[in-house]
Write an enzyme that holds these catalytic residues in place. Structure first.
Site, PDB file in Angstrom:
ATOM      1  N   ASP A  16       0.899  -1.267   0.068  1.00  0.00           N
ATOM      2  CA  ASP A  16       0.091   0.020  -0.099  1.00  0.00           C
ATOM      3  C   ASP A  16       0.720   1.216  -0.053  1.00  0.00           C
ATOM      4  O   ASP A  16       0.429   2.324   0.657  1.00  0.00           O
ATOM      5  CB  ASP A  16      -0.910   0.048   1.168  1.00  0.00           C
ATOM      6  N   GLY A  18       1.657   2.971  -2.594  1.00  0.00           N
ATOM      7  CA  GLY A  18       1.391   3.927  -3.853  1.00  0.00           C
ATOM      8  C   GLY A  18       2.069   3.451  -5.014  1.00  0.00           C
ATOM      9  O   GLY A  18       2.272   4.351  -5.730  1.00  0.00           O
ATOM     10  N   LYS A  19       2.302   1.996  -5.159  1.00  0.00           N
ATOM     11  CA  LYS A  19       3.276   1.826  -6.497  1.00  0.00           C
ATOM     12  C   LYS A  19       2.498   2.090  -7.812  1.00  0.00           C
ATOM     13  O   LYS A  19       3.026   2.230  -8.835  1.00  0.00           O
ATOM     14  CB  LYS A  19       3.674   0.331  -6.233  1.00  0.00           C
ATOM     15  N   GLY A  51      -4.229  -3.974  -4.363  1.00  0.00           N
ATOM     16  CA  GLY A  51      -5.007  -3.034  -4.876  1.00  0.00           C
ATOM     17  C   GLY A  51      -4.135  -1.888  -5.256  1.00  0.00           C
ATOM     18  O   GLY A  51      -3.409  -1.300  -4.584  1.00  0.00           O
ATOM     19  N   HIS A  52      -4.164  -1.512  -6.572  1.00  0.00           N
ATOM     20  CA  HIS A  52      -3.144  -0.502  -7.151  1.00  0.00           C
ATOM     21  C   HIS A  52      -4.165   0.509  -7.703  1.00  0.00           C
ATOM     22  O   HIS A  52      -4.926   0.226  -8.290  1.00  0.00           O
ATOM     23  CB  HIS A  52      -2.345  -1.204  -8.120  1.00  0.00           C
ATOM     24  N   GLN A 236       2.594  -5.853  -3.165  1.00  0.00           N
ATOM     25  CA  GLN A 236       2.569  -5.850  -1.664  1.00  0.00           C
ATOM     26  C   GLN A 236       4.321  -5.074  -1.610  1.00  0.00           C
ATOM     27  O   GLN A 236       4.760  -4.434  -2.358  1.00  0.00           O
ATOM     28  CB  GLN A 236       2.896  -7.129  -1.003  1.00  0.00           C
ATOM     29  N   THR A 312     -10.027  -5.329   0.615  1.00  0.00           N
ATOM     30  CA  THR A 312     -10.683  -5.538   1.758  1.00  0.00           C
ATOM     31  C   THR A 312     -11.652  -4.507   2.364  1.00  0.00           C
ATOM     32  O   THR A 312     -12.491  -4.758   3.040  1.00  0.00           O
ATOM     33  CB  THR A 312     -10.001  -6.630   2.854  1.00  0.00           C
ATOM     34  N   GLY A 313     -11.123  -3.342   2.234  1.00  0.00           N
ATOM     35  CA  GLY A 313     -11.895  -2.203   3.206  1.00  0.00           C
ATOM     36  C   GLY A 313     -11.393  -2.238   4.466  1.00  0.00           C
ATOM     37  O   GLY A 313     -12.058  -1.261   5.231  1.00  0.00           O
ATOM     38  N   ARG A 316      -6.263   0.362   7.992  1.00  0.00           N
ATOM     39  CA  ARG A 316      -4.905   0.014   8.047  1.00  0.00           C
ATOM     40  C   ARG A 316      -4.315   0.887   9.477  1.00  0.00           C
ATOM     41  O   ARG A 316      -4.870   1.851   9.959  1.00  0.00           O
ATOM     42  CB  ARG A 316      -4.200   0.683   6.801  1.00  0.00           C
ATOM     43  N   LYS A 342       2.410  10.204  -0.519  1.00  0.00           N
ATOM     44  CA  LYS A 342       1.570  10.739   0.591  1.00  0.00           C
ATOM     45  C   LYS A 342       2.311  11.697   1.242  1.00  0.00           C
ATOM     46  O   LYS A 342       1.870  11.568   2.725  1.00  0.00           O
ATOM     47  CB  LYS A 342       1.022   9.702   1.124  1.00  0.00           C
ATOM     48  N   LEU A 343       3.219  12.574   0.838  1.00  0.00           N
ATOM     49  CA  LEU A 343       3.707  13.450   2.011  1.00  0.00           C
ATOM     50  C   LEU A 343       2.661  14.660   2.401  1.00  0.00           C
ATOM     51  O   LEU A 343       2.668  15.076   3.615  1.00  0.00           O
ATOM     52  CB  LEU A 343       4.929  14.190   1.038  1.00  0.00           C
ATOM     53  N   ASP A 344       1.726  14.748   1.595  1.00  0.00           N
ATOM     54  CA  ASP A 344       0.284  15.668   1.639  1.00  0.00           C
ATOM     55  C   ASP A 344      -0.041  15.278   3.136  1.00  0.00           C
ATOM     56  O   ASP A 344      -0.741  16.114   3.654  1.00  0.00           O
ATOM     57  CB  ASP A 344      -0.315  15.901   0.717  1.00  0.00           C
ATOM     58  N   GLY A 412      -0.346  13.843  -3.749  1.00  0.00           N
ATOM     59  CA  GLY A 412      -1.810  13.926  -3.777  1.00  0.00           C
ATOM     60  C   GLY A 412      -2.026  12.763  -4.519  1.00  0.00           C
ATOM     61  O   GLY A 412      -1.261  12.180  -5.474  1.00  0.00           O
TER      62      GLY A 412
HETATM   63  P1  IMP Z   1      -2.462 -12.618   1.707  1.00  0.00           P
HETATM   64  O1  IMP Z   1      -1.344 -12.299   0.841  1.00  0.00           O
HETATM   65  O2  IMP Z   1      -3.748 -12.566   1.476  1.00  0.00           O
HETATM   66  O3  IMP Z   1      -2.027 -14.247   2.071  1.00  0.00           O
HETATM   67  O4  IMP Z   1      -2.205 -11.828   3.044  1.00  0.00           O
HETATM   68  C1  IMP Z   1      -1.192 -11.981   4.035  1.00  0.00           C
HETATM   69  C2  IMP Z   1      -0.945 -10.789   4.642  1.00  0.00           C
HETATM   70  O5  IMP Z   1      -0.096 -10.028   3.670  1.00  0.00           O
HETATM   71  C3  IMP Z   1      -2.043  -9.996   5.316  1.00  0.00           C
HETATM   72  O6  IMP Z   1      -1.368  -9.448   6.504  1.00  0.00           O
HETATM   73  C4  IMP Z   1      -2.442  -9.071   4.169  1.00  0.00           C
HETATM   74  O7  IMP Z   1      -3.226  -8.142   5.045  1.00  0.00           O
HETATM   75  C5  IMP Z   1      -1.173  -8.637   3.685  1.00  0.00           C
HETATM   76  N1  IMP Z   1      -1.140  -8.256   2.272  1.00  0.00           N
HETATM   77  C6  IMP Z   1      -1.596  -9.019   1.201  1.00  0.00           C
HETATM   78  N2  IMP Z   1      -1.552  -8.180   0.073  1.00  0.00           N
HETATM   79  C7  IMP Z   1      -1.452  -6.932   0.446  1.00  0.00           C
HETATM   80  C8  IMP Z   1      -1.340  -5.591  -0.160  1.00  0.00           C
HETATM   81  O8  IMP Z   1      -1.247  -5.519  -1.521  1.00  0.00           O
HETATM   82  N3  IMP Z   1      -1.448  -4.605   0.818  1.00  0.00           N
HETATM   83  C9  IMP Z   1      -1.201  -4.800   1.945  1.00  0.00           C
HETATM   84  N4  IMP Z   1      -0.896  -5.922   2.386  1.00  0.00           N
HETATM   85  C10 IMP Z   1      -1.335  -6.978   1.887  1.00  0.00           C
END
Ligand code: IMP
Length: 428
Positions: A16, A18-19, A51-52, A236, A312-313, A316, A342-344, A412
């Site tokens: 997460d 911001g790639k 999630g990009h 990731q 997943t919503g 964080r 995300k410096l802002d 931003g």
């Molecule tokens: P999995 O990849 O669904 O097996 O989850 C394993 C761990 O990696 C969990 O703590 C997830 O929340 C975390 N995780 C997996 N993919 C992402 C991502 O794209 N961003 C942030 N955390 C992730």
């Protein structure tokens, strides 16, 4: 800033960072003659646990599987074999993009990529809670891959495009039997697990993208030989890497530069390795997080930064920037520069109360360097010199401590909201 050769973009925290935005930005770069700087954008690890988010021309796109270069029609986007593919999600993303008037005929998919199967999602839903997985079947899919019972795209469609229904059905029945035998699923109670239905459904999904399926390893090898430029997009971050991350609270793939060779089948000579670092740290799911701020500062970051999982919503966890993580990312990936995002979000934190973790003490507790905050909104800033002094000092301190330059600073979500520096400045 002139970058040469192939480029990798990898996350330096727990994902997460911001790639997606950085990949989209780089993929849009042009040479002076107007041609693309990059010819390919390649995802090499993970699946739809990622999630990009890309915001461009007032539109927001959230990709879980599609590479973040997919909005550039003149770039070939590749899902290499290190990616695990839920075909239903892939078809959904392709359809959504098409409905929004974007083409996806610039997409190719590895014939030997593993498919996420319904029984793997059920198993992940049951077992993943312990470490807070995304529940998308990622872990069980990689586990089946290494357990030699995975199902790959080529098990459904042959290299000549022929559907291999009997072969595929045989494999599905065999693996469901194995899952039952080991008590991972109860087929009688699990109505969704009728093998025949899965077979029909998956043949239908794969039918939607079967013309994109090919030997991507060979294609990338040949592209490299023809001196085409490749941008590798990590999903990731390093702290979720199966080996280098906070094991066992990790994902099941390698979001590091090491994952590129494994996940694509080529060993590219990288000219640039960009480590994407969020200006603070976040983590979803369970596991250690030394700089976590489970207090009003963390809440401020979460609310201002919209820190809720794209996949997943889930809210964080948030905390101070941790340079110990960046140091590991630098060493493991051979980073050549940092892109800061995300410096802002840090604008408006109490003055004189910001912190950067510079290292850990012998008990693994963070040692903080206190920093001055700034109040100003910086979301419209285009040049480094327009940033408040404290924000410039924040960046300069990180550069000094990591010994890496930060040419891209995102302020931003929009595709134009970043400072791109040429290094003709001085710190104050
Ligand atoms: P999995 O990849 O669904 O097996 O989850 C394993 C761990 O990696 C969990 O703590 C997830 O929340 C975390 N995780 C997996 N993919 C992402 C991502 O794209 N961003 C942030 N955390 C992730």
């Amino acid at each position: 800033m002139e970058r040469k050769g192939h480029t990798a973009v990898v996350g330096c925290q727990w994902g997460d960072e911001g790639k997606g935005k950085i990949v989209h930005l780089l993929a849009g770069e042009r040479n002076t003659d107007g041609t693309n700087k990059y010819n390919y954008v390649v995802r090499f690890n993970g699946g739809n646990n990622a999630g990009h988010t890309v915001v461009t021309e007032g539109e927001t796109y959230k990709f879980h599987l599609l590479p973040s270069g997919v909005l550039h029609p003149d770039i070939v986007n590749v899902l290499a074999h290190g990616v695990v593919i839920d075909p239903e999600v892939l078809v959904g993303e392709i359809k959504e993009l098409n409905e929004r008037g974007k083409f996806t005929d610039n997409l190719i998919i590895s014939n030997i990529a593993h498919l996420i199967m319904p029984y793997q999602k059920i198993r992940d839903g049951r077992e993943g809670g312990k470490i807070g997985t995304t529940g998308r079947g990622i872990g069980p899919c990689y586990e089946d891959k290494y357990g030699r019972r995975g199902i790959r795209i080529e098990d459904i469609v042959s290299s000549s495009g022929k559907i291999r229904k009997d072969h595929f059905a045989g494999k599905v029945r065999e693996v469901i039997g194995w899952y039952e035998e080991h008590g991972f699923i109860d087929a009688k109670g699990e109505a969704s697990l009728k093998a025949d239905e899965i077979v029909e459904q998956y043949i239908d999904f794969v039918g939607h993208f079967k013309d994109c399926v090919t030997d991507t390893g060979r294609l990338l090898y040949e592209a490299d030989k023809r001196r085409k430029r490749i941008l590798f997009e990590g999903a990731q971050g390093i702290m979720l890497d199966t080996d280098k991350g906070t094991y066992p609270h990790v994902t099941s793939s390698h979001p590091t530069v090491g994952g590129i060779g494994i996940g694509t089948g080529i060993v590219p000579e990288l000219g640039t390795v960009i480590g994407v670092v969020k200006a603070y740290t976040t983590r979803v799911g369970e596991g250690p997080f030394p700089t976590e701020q489970d207090n009003e500062i963390g809440n401020y970051m979460r609310d201002k930064g919209g820190e809720y999982g794209t996949t997943t919503g889930r809210p964080r966890r948030c905390g101070w920037l941790d340079l110990e993580l960046v140091e590991i990312a630098k060493r493991v990936n051979g980073l050549t520069e940092i892109a800061m995002t995300k410096l802002d979000v840090l604008s408006g934190l109490p003055e004189r109360e910001m912190n950067i973790c510079v290292r850990y003490d012998s008990d693994e507790n963070p040692i903080y360097l206190p920093m001055d905050g700034w109040r100003e909104d910086i979301t419209e800033v285009e040049h480094f010199t327009q940033l408040p002094n404290s924000a410039r000092r924040y960046i300069g301190t990180i550069e000094g401590l990591t010994q890496l330059q930060i040419p891209i600073i995102s302020v931003g979500p929009g595709s134009k909201q970043q400072i791109v520096r040429e290094f003709d400045y001085e710190y104050e």
